[in-house]
Design a protein around this motif. Sequence first.
Motif: not given
Length: 210
Positions: A139-143, A147-160, A174-184
């Motif tokens: 799930p983390l790697l798919r997200v 998103h190119d492995g680095k940043f969410f699009d501005r319109s993107s929301k956290s995924q659960k 929760t899979i979300r954006l934190k300080n420019g990186s994707i975290v779960q």
Amino acid sequence: MSLSRFFKVDTRALSVSLSLCLPAFFLSVGNTNRPEQGLRAETRMRNSQSFLGMIEARVIRGKNLAVRDIFSSDPYVKLSIGDQEVKTTVSSSNLNPEWNEVLRLYVSNLQQLLKLQVLDKDYLSADDKMGDAIIDLRPLLRVAKLHDGKFFDRSSKSQKLVATKENGMLKDSTIRLKNGSIVQDICVKLKNVEKGQIELELKWCPQGAC
């Protein structure tokens, strides 16, 4: 129950005694908290350039862990992907440890699983098992890939990711954006043990940014 559970060794005294008797080479063998742990596997993957990226796993805390000594335990967490293996420090006499330690493992394909084990440190016998869990990284790697492995699009929301008996999570992840990186964020129930849970934060670091 082994005698080692009744006679816990003072590790500081033991370390001093050993340092007077053994060469530094022998003291380095089997040290579970050295920063070099897992470097052989990591070096092989770096040299082959076969890895997709790296998982930075922040082991936050354990809660309500099992007793493996007389009244408590000396727990540590071991994480592994394939032949890579990394460990936290040992939290002495603590059933609700706060580690907040970052462990790094390389990922070579999207199907790899993260294996988590909790063990009770013993110095005169084998470490006792305190439960385990398998964490699906897909799930983390798919997200991350989306998103190119680095940043969410501005319109993107956290995924659960909904907690189920199959994935062993105690609450939705929760899979979300934190300080420019994707975290779960993950809270996993330990299996093959009477009780216990571990909280982690997984961060994806793509190849080239590791």
